[in-house]
Design a protein around this motif. Structure first.
Motif, PDB file in Angstrom:
ATOM      1  N   GLU A 138       0.817  -1.216   0.000  1.00 45.52           N
ATOM      2  CA  GLU A 138       0.000   0.000   0.000  1.00 45.52           C
ATOM      3  C   GLU A 138       0.855   1.273   0.000  1.00 45.52           C
ATOM      4  OE1 GLU A 138      -3.331   0.405  -0.010  1.00 45.52           O
ATOM      5  OE2 GLU A 138      -3.746  -1.718  -0.177  1.00 45.52           O
ATOM      6  N   LYS A 139       2.134   1.117   0.312  1.00 44.38           N
ATOM      7  CA  LYS A 139       3.004   2.273   0.513  1.00 44.38           C
ATOM      8  C   LYS A 139       3.579   2.725  -0.832  1.00 44.38           C
ATOM      9  CE  LYS A 139       5.605   1.864   4.131  1.00 44.38           C
ATOM     10  NZ  LYS A 139       6.751   1.548   5.021  1.00 44.38           N
ATOM     11  N   THR A 140       2.899   3.628  -1.497  1.00 44.70           N
ATOM     12  CA  THR A 140       3.363   4.098  -2.805  1.00 44.70           C
ATOM     13  C   THR A 140       4.492   5.112  -2.633  1.00 44.70           C
ATOM     14  OG1 THR A 140       1.774   5.923  -2.857  1.00 44.70           O
ATOM     15  CG2 THR A 140       1.036   3.800  -3.735  1.00 44.70           C
ATOM     16  N   ASP A 141       5.321   5.221  -3.666  1.00 49.84           N
ATOM     17  CA  ASP A 141       6.414   6.209  -3.627  1.00 49.84           C
ATOM     18  C   ASP A 141       5.865   7.619  -3.470  1.00 49.84           C
ATOM     19  OD1 ASP A 141       8.272   4.219  -3.905  1.00 49.84           O
ATOM     20  OD2 ASP A 141       8.424   4.399  -6.097  1.00 49.84           O
ATOM     21  N   LYS A 142       4.745   7.881  -4.131  1.00 54.38           N
ATOM     22  CA  LYS A 142       4.135   9.210  -4.065  1.00 54.38           C
ATOM     23  C   LYS A 142       3.754   9.549  -2.616  1.00 54.38           C
ATOM     24  CE  LYS A 142       0.283  11.892  -6.061  1.00 54.38           C
ATOM     25  NZ  LYS A 142      -0.444  12.177  -4.811  1.00 54.38           N
ATOM     26  N   MET A 143       3.155   8.580  -1.941  1.00 56.33           N
ATOM     27  CA  MET A 143       2.730   8.780  -0.558  1.00 56.33           C
ATOM     28  C   MET A 143       3.925   9.046   0.353  1.00 56.33           C
ATOM     29  SD  MET A 143       0.398   6.133   1.634  1.00 56.33           S
ATOM     30  CE  MET A 143      -0.827   6.016   0.336  1.00 56.33           C
ATOM     31  N   ILE A 144       4.972   8.253   0.184  1.00 52.42           N
ATOM     32  CA  ILE A 144       6.166   8.400   1.015  1.00 52.42           C
ATOM     33  C   ILE A 144       6.854   9.732   0.724  1.00 52.42           C
ATOM     34  CG2 ILE A 144       8.424   7.438   1.562  1.00 52.42           C
ATOM     35  CD1 ILE A 144       5.964   5.820   2.520  1.00 52.42           C
ATOM     36  N   ASN A 145       6.982  10.058  -0.555  1.00 55.31           N
ATOM     37  CA  ASN A 145       7.645  11.312  -0.931  1.00 55.31           C
ATOM     38  C   ASN A 145       6.891  12.524  -0.393  1.00 55.31           C
ATOM     39  OD1 ASN A 145       9.657   9.935  -2.288  1.00 55.31           O
ATOM     40  ND2 ASN A 145       8.627  10.034  -4.272  1.00 55.31           N
ATOM     41  N   GLU A 146       5.565  12.486  -0.476  1.00 50.24           N
ATOM     42  CA  GLU A 146       4.763  13.614   0.022  1.00 50.24           C
ATOM     43  C   GLU A 146       4.957  13.791   1.531  1.00 50.24           C
ATOM     44  OE1 GLU A 146       0.726  13.021  -1.082  1.00 50.24           O
ATOM     45  OE2 GLU A 146       1.006  13.662  -3.164  1.00 50.24           O
ATOM     46  N   SER A 147       4.902  12.675   2.269  1.00 53.35           N
ATOM     47  CA  SER A 147       5.084  12.758   3.720  1.00 53.35           C
ATOM     48  C   SER A 147       6.476  13.257   4.072  1.00 53.35           C
ATOM     49  CB  SER A 147       4.849  11.381   4.357  1.00 53.35           C
ATOM     50  OG  SER A 147       3.491  11.034   4.310  1.00 53.35           O
ATOM     51  N   THR A 148       7.477  12.770   3.355  1.00 61.39           N
ATOM     52  CA  THR A 148       8.857  13.197   3.613  1.00 61.39           C
ATOM     53  C   THR A 148       9.033  14.679   3.331  1.00 61.39           C
ATOM     54  OG1 THR A 148       9.640  10.973   3.027  1.00 61.39           O
ATOM     55  CG2 THR A 148      11.274  12.728   3.094  1.00 61.39           C
ATOM     56  N   LEU A 149       8.457  15.145   2.228  1.00 55.30           N
ATOM     57  CA  LEU A 149       8.576  16.571   1.874  1.00 55.30           C
ATOM     58  C   LEU A 149       7.918  17.458   2.928  1.00 55.30           C
ATOM     59  CD1 LEU A 149       7.935  16.467  -1.993  1.00 55.30           C
ATOM     60  CD2 LEU A 149      10.061  17.116  -0.836  1.00 55.30           C
ATOM     61  N   VAL A 150       6.757  17.039   3.416  1.00 52.15           N
ATOM     62  CA  VAL A 150       6.081  17.833   4.444  1.00 52.15           C
ATOM     63  C   VAL A 150       6.907  17.860   5.728  1.00 52.15           C
ATOM     64  CG1 VAL A 150       4.031  17.999   5.910  1.00 52.15           C
ATOM     65  CG2 VAL A 150       3.780  17.432   3.487  1.00 52.15           C
ATOM     66  N   LEU A 151       7.418  16.701   6.124  1.00 51.23           N
ATOM     67  CA  LEU A 151       8.260  16.653   7.325  1.00 51.23           C
ATOM     68  C   LEU A 151       9.512  17.505   7.147  1.00 51.23           C
ATOM     69  CD1 LEU A 151       7.993  12.864   8.245  1.00 51.23           C
ATOM     70  CD2 LEU A 151       7.103  14.764   9.582  1.00 51.23           C
ATOM     71  N   ASP A 152      10.114  17.468   5.950  1.00 53.66           N
ATOM     72  CA  ASP A 152      11.312  18.273   5.679  1.00 53.66           C
ATOM     73  C   ASP A 152      11.017  19.767   5.794  1.00 53.66           C
ATOM     74  OD1 ASP A 152      12.734  15.980   5.268  1.00 53.66           O
ATOM     75  OD2 ASP A 152      12.713  16.105   3.078  1.00 53.66           O
ATOM     76  N   SER A 153       9.786  20.157   5.437  1.00 55.61           N
ATOM     77  CA  SER A 153       9.424  21.580   5.509  1.00 55.61           C
ATOM     78  C   SER A 153       9.199  22.040   6.949  1.00 55.61           C
ATOM     79  CB  SER A 153       8.165  21.847   4.684  1.00 55.61           C
ATOM     80  OG  SER A 153       7.036  21.221   5.273  1.00 55.61           O
ATOM     81  N   GLU A 154       8.916  21.086   7.842  1.00 60.60           N
ATOM     82  CA  GLU A 154       8.615  21.427   9.230  1.00 60.60           C
ATOM     83  C   GLU A 154       9.781  21.146  10.178  1.00 60.60           C
ATOM     84  OE1 GLU A 154       3.833  20.310   8.976  1.00 60.60           O
ATOM     85  OE2 GLU A 154       5.211  19.066  10.131  1.00 60.60           O
ATOM     86  N   MET A 155      10.692  20.263   9.761  1.00 60.09           N
ATOM     87  CA  MET A 155      11.764  19.831  10.655  1.00 60.09           C
ATOM     88  C   MET A 155      13.120  19.963   9.978  1.00 60.09           C
ATOM     89  SD  MET A 155       9.921  16.368  12.167  1.00 60.09           S
ATOM     90  CE  MET A 155      11.038  16.206  13.546  1.00 60.09           C
ATOM     91  N   LYS A 156      14.159  19.960  10.782  1.00 61.57           N
ATOM     92  CA  LYS A 156      15.520  20.038  10.270  1.00 61.57           C
ATOM     93  C   LYS A 156      16.289  18.812  10.746  1.00 61.57           C
ATOM     94  CE  LYS A 156      19.713  22.870  10.439  1.00 61.57           C
ATOM     95  NZ  LYS A 156      20.349  24.066  11.032  1.00 61.57           N
ATOM     96  N   GLN A 157      16.941  18.131   9.810  1.00 61.71           N
ATOM     97  CA  GLN A 157      17.718  16.946  10.184  1.00 61.71           C
ATOM     98  C   GLN A 157      18.912  17.373  11.025  1.00 61.71           C
ATOM     99  OE1 GLN A 157      19.001  14.533   6.912  1.00 61.71           O
ATOM    100  NE2 GLN A 157      19.988  12.992   8.218  1.00 61.71           N
ATOM    101  N   MET A 158      19.046  16.749  12.200  1.00 60.87           N
ATOM    102  CA  MET A 158      20.109  17.131  13.116  1.00 60.87           C
ATOM    103  C   MET A 158      21.260  16.127  13.120  1.00 60.87           C
ATOM    104  SD  MET A 158      17.867  18.577  16.308  1.00 60.87           S
ATOM    105  CE  MET A 158      16.789  20.008  16.084  1.00 60.87           C
ATOM    106  N   GLU A 159      20.954  14.846  13.027  1.00 61.48           N
ATOM    107  CA  GLU A 159      21.995  13.821  12.989  1.00 61.48           C
ATOM    108  C   GLU A 159      22.022  13.212  11.593  1.00 61.48           C
ATOM    109  OE1 GLU A 159      25.113  11.729  13.768  1.00 61.48           O
ATOM    110  OE2 GLU A 159      24.258  13.005  15.349  1.00 61.48           O
ATOM    111  N   THR A 160      23.169  13.257  10.946  1.00 62.48           N
ATOM    112  CA  THR A 160      23.266  12.789   9.560  1.00 62.48           C
ATOM    113  C   THR A 160      24.018  11.473   9.430  1.00 62.48           C
ATOM    114  OG1 THR A 160      25.272  14.108   9.242  1.00 62.48           O
ATOM    115  CG2 THR A 160      23.163  15.144   8.667  1.00 62.48           C
TER     116      THR A 160
END
Length: 856
Positions: free
Chosen positions: A481-503
């Protein structure tokens, strides 16, 4: 009797003789209509009906106390019916249907029949005087052509439960048909029986109502594979008998559960063309129209003004007309208007649903979101506070018996979010994610919260809930059920709200969470040394709180003791309380935007883990004690799929989780119905903690139960083969008593293919013989074996005998032990499952033995 009155009575009796055939025809139409209506609400009803005999009519007239002057207006039960139903709930719903489908009035005073008066005293009884309602659609479907004069006639309908009818019949037969007065002791006993029957009727109704709710949503607990298999089975029957109305409807409901709207529309349309549909009750027709409307809505929701969508909306309108007491129908109709952005109509439908069923969670949640979305005012939450509390209680009752998951969890989460209870809200949202069999369920919940962006600044922490839901979608195990579109959209929204701290994360990641309050540090001291020792040979990353308090300080100690193998990462709020001190021993510290410790920190480190591409099942979490934040960390890790170990007897959040059945999965009879925990309970020992760190958590209760395997030669007592499944060393002396019992008792009592199981202070032992009882096979277990584990041990003994009996015999003669290897691992894997091989590592295996030597 006066001559004038006698003449009037004779005239009325003669008039009744002429009208009685018309009443009998009226009775025939009434019975067909009643049967059709009632069958929609009950499958175990009884309908009794009669038209008064001429003698009965005459007796009614002659009773002077009635003073009847216009009999055909004053006598209500010339045509009478009694509907007897199993419980009060069905009585109430049938009563509503009677009021909705007939012109009705209530009876009063002397107009009641004897049975009505007696039964009414029990409280579970309804009586109506009705006339057929002109132009009812039901008549056309039943192909009834009713003459106009029939519509002027009246009938009395009595509705009662089985218990109240039994009470009435017995009371009348024994106490009311005689003239004498009932003795006081008997009358008191009668009152006691009446009270007991009333209580029983109420109790029966409560459990029936709960079971009806459970039955209505049981489909939600079936896996997609099981539903598809059930559909396939039912379709074989349906193809052979398409008039099987209930079977076809069951297929359609199952299809809706897996989002197969094409099939549900196809089947429901077929049902509407059958002869069975023509005879179906109004309730059944309304249900089919409602589900057909819902199916059209879901299938064609992308085009809400298209013909097929509008067709579905019309089905829902008609369903609401036929059954105006269906809250689900009104809510679904409201959903179609919402899709069309006709919010006024949508709100009207949701209000109607709540009028029919106050506190119904589904329309209440939709109503509150829509009205807040339209007005931007939270006053509606306060105005509906009592209804929200009622909805929460209803959903919690459903959760207790696992009804309507995951929606029950998501609804309680939403209502707690409205009330400002963020910890409770997130806990229920996490459980909702856990019980979401498909990603679209989480996506739908997320869409609901997105509708509240207009008041995001007024609802505290709503953005955190959305972040958890998006991470839940990304980490959800249903890859199909996990489409690339769904994952990419969720990741983009999270990226807009959060900043990666540990790389950068190493392959081995351990989260250590728990109590950090200074007041409980002494309670944690008994765990500190064992935790530190457990990381002696561990290499990887530890994530924790980053302060010098409680469990976070222990992580600093681990870093200090093993600086070359351990890298510690702390997550803290940018504004810490004054009494909290940063632990500078940590390798790195990351600060969130929080003003105090909160759920932001665990959300942040899981976001970092996701961005680094780490699969959650590779992550370990060790929980020790803890409060509300630690509890959230434990639940979050379980839901995301991490391997969680909780320290036994560490208190507070850890102990609460161990004792919380909502974080267990049920098992069937094959495991003795023993609940399966979604986490591992850790002993306070370096060995047990290290075992958890270095080996995967096994979810099979049978495999988790096994500690050690021992094969011993019976006569010499020499250990021929032994295999540890835990990193803890198992003292062989604990076997001695069991081996003696097995040798002296079971050797005579056990038959071929049987095992003996005994409980002792440290666990359980199970074993048997092979090769003509030359060798004993013993398993050391944590707890009593399930039926399946006993079967597996028996099968293991049989397989070892088939493949290794000669080998063991020869090795024993040569004073050698069996060292194991691929062949034995294959047997273990085939019998117990491949997961058992995860327990066989470097620290397990055989131990060479020395055979006793004969004297020269």
């Amino acid at each position: 009797m006066e001559l004038e009155k006698r003449e009037i009575f004779e005239e009325q009796i003669n008039e009744y003789k002429k009208l009685r055939p018309l009443y009998k025809e009226f009775h025939k139409y009434m019975k067909k209509v009643l049967k059709n209506i009632v069958r929609g609400y009950s499958s175990e009803f009884i309908i009794q009906g009669r038209v008064k005999k001429i003698s009965s009519f005459a007796n009614k007239l002659f009773k002077s106390e009635t003073n009847i002057t216009i009999p055909f207006l004053e006598i209500n039960d010339i045509c009478g019916f009694r509907i007897i139903l199993p419980n009060i709930n069905e009585l109430n719903t049938v009563s509503e249907a009677i009021r909705d489908n007939f012109l009705f009035d209530t009876v009063n005073g002397h107009e009641m029949s004897e049975l009505s008066e007696i039964s009414a005293s029990l409280g579970h009884f309804q009586t109506y005087v009705v006339q057929l309602m002109p132009e009812l659609k039901l008549y056309e479907r039943l192909e009834l052509k009713i003459p106009d004069e029939i519509f002027n006639l009246k009938a009395e309908i009595q509705i009662c439960t089985y218990l109240s009818y039994g009470w009435a019949a017995n009371q009348y037969k024994v106490f009311n048909q005689y003239e004498f007065k009932v003795p006081k002791p008997y009358d008191q006993e009668l009152s006691r029986v009446k009270s007991l029957l009333t209580i029983e009727d109420e109790s029966l109704n409560k459990i029936m109502k709960k079971m009806r709710d459970y039955k209505s949503t049981i489909i939600t607990y079936m896996s997609n594979e099981k539903i598809k298999s059930e559909i396939e089975r039912l379709e074989m029957v349906y193809k052979a008998d398409k008039e099987n109305f209930k079977n076809g409807y069951r297929i359609a409901k199952l299809a809706m559960a897996i989002n197969d709207m094409d099939k549900s529309i196809e089947i429901l349309n077929e049902l509407m063309k059958t002869e069975s549909f023509k005879q179906a009750s109004e309730l059944e027709v309304a249900e089919i129209l409602r589900d057909l409307g819902i199916s059209h809505h879901k299938k064609y929701k992308k085009n809400p003004m298209g013909n097929e969508f509008l067709r579905g909306q019309n089905y829902l309108r008609e369903a609401a007309q036929r059954n105006p007491f269906d809250s689900n129908g009104w809510s679904s109709l409201g959903g179609t208007y919402k899709s069309q952005k006709n919010y006024t109509k949508a709100l009207e439908c949701y209000k109607q649903a709540l009028k029919v069923k106050p506190g119904d969670p589904y329309p209440l949640g939709n109503y509150l979101i829509l009205i807040i979305q339209q007005t931007g005012d939270l006053i509606h939450i306060e105005r509906n506070y009592d209804m929200i509390q009622k909805a929460i209680k209803k959903r919690i009752r459903q959760i207790q018996v696992m009804v309507d998951a995951p929606w029950a969890f998501f609804d309680v989460g939403l209502f707690n979010l409205f009330l400002g209870n963020i910890n409770d809200a997130l806990d229920y949202y996490l459980k909702g994610i856990r019980y979401s069999s498909d990603i679209w369920m989480i996506e739908t919940t997320l869409d609901t919260l997105n509708n509240l962006k207009i008041i995001e600044d007024k609802i505290k922490n709503i953005s955190l809930v959305r972040q958890v839901l998006r991470l839940g979608m990304i980490f959800h195990p249903n890859v199909i059920e996990k489409t690339d579109k769904m994952i990419n959209e969720s990741t983009l929204v999270l990226d807009s709200e959060m900043k990666q701290m540990e790389t950068k994360f190493d392959e081995s990641i351990v989260i250590i969470a728990g109590g950090t309050d200074k007041r409980i540090e002494r309670n944690l001291e008994i765990f500190n040394n064992n935790l530190i020792d457990a990381f002696n040979n561990f290499k990887g990353v530890i994530i924790s709180g980053g302060t010098t308090s409680g469990i976070s300080n222990t992580v600093g100690d681990i870093q200090e003791k093993y600086p070359n193998n351990i890298r510690t990462i702390g997550y803290l709020p940018s504004h810490m309380p004054a009494h909290v001190e940063l632990d500078k021993r940590y390798s790195s510290i990351h600060f969130t935007e929080g003003k105090d410790f909160s759920i932001r920190e665990p959300i942040q480190y899981w976001y970092d883990i996701m961005k680094c591409g780490i699969v959650p099942n590779k992550v370990k979490l060790i929980g020790v004690n803890g409060g509300s934040i630690a509890s959230f960390e434990y639940h979050l890790a379980i839901v995301f799929g991490a391997q969680v170990g909780i320290m036994r007897n560490s208190g507070r959040a850890a102990t609460e989780l161990i004792n919380d059945p909502s974080w267990e999965d049920p098992t069937g009879p094959e495991y003795g119905y023993r609940p399966k925990k979604l986490f591992k309970v850790l002993k306070n020992s370096p060995e047990d903690i290290y075992n958890f760190l270095t080996k995967p958590f096994i979810v099979d209760p049978d495999i988790e139960n096994i500690q050690k395997l021992l094969v011993q030669h019976r006569e010499s007592g020499a250990n021929q083969y032994e295999l540890n499944f835990t990193t803890e060393d198992v003292d062989n002396t604990i076997f001695s008593g069991f081996l003696t019992a097995l040798d002296h008792i079971a050797s005579h009592a056990l038959k071929v293919g049987e095992i003996l199981s005994i409980k002792f202070s440290l666990g359980h032992l199970s074993g048997g013989f092979f090769t003509n009882r030359e060798f004993k096979v013993v398993f050391l277990l944590n707890e009593i074996p399930s039926p399946t584990l006993e079967d597996k041990i028996i099968n293991f003994i049989k397989d070892v005998e088939d493949q290794f009996s000669d080998t063991f015999h020869k090795l024993h003669l040569g004073c050698q032990s069996y060292l194991g290897g691929k062949e034995m691992n294959d047997i273990l894997s085939n019998v117990f499952g491949s997961e058992i091989l995860k327990l066989i590592g470097d620290k397990t295996g055989t131990k060479p033995i020395e055979m006793p030597q004969e004297d020269d």
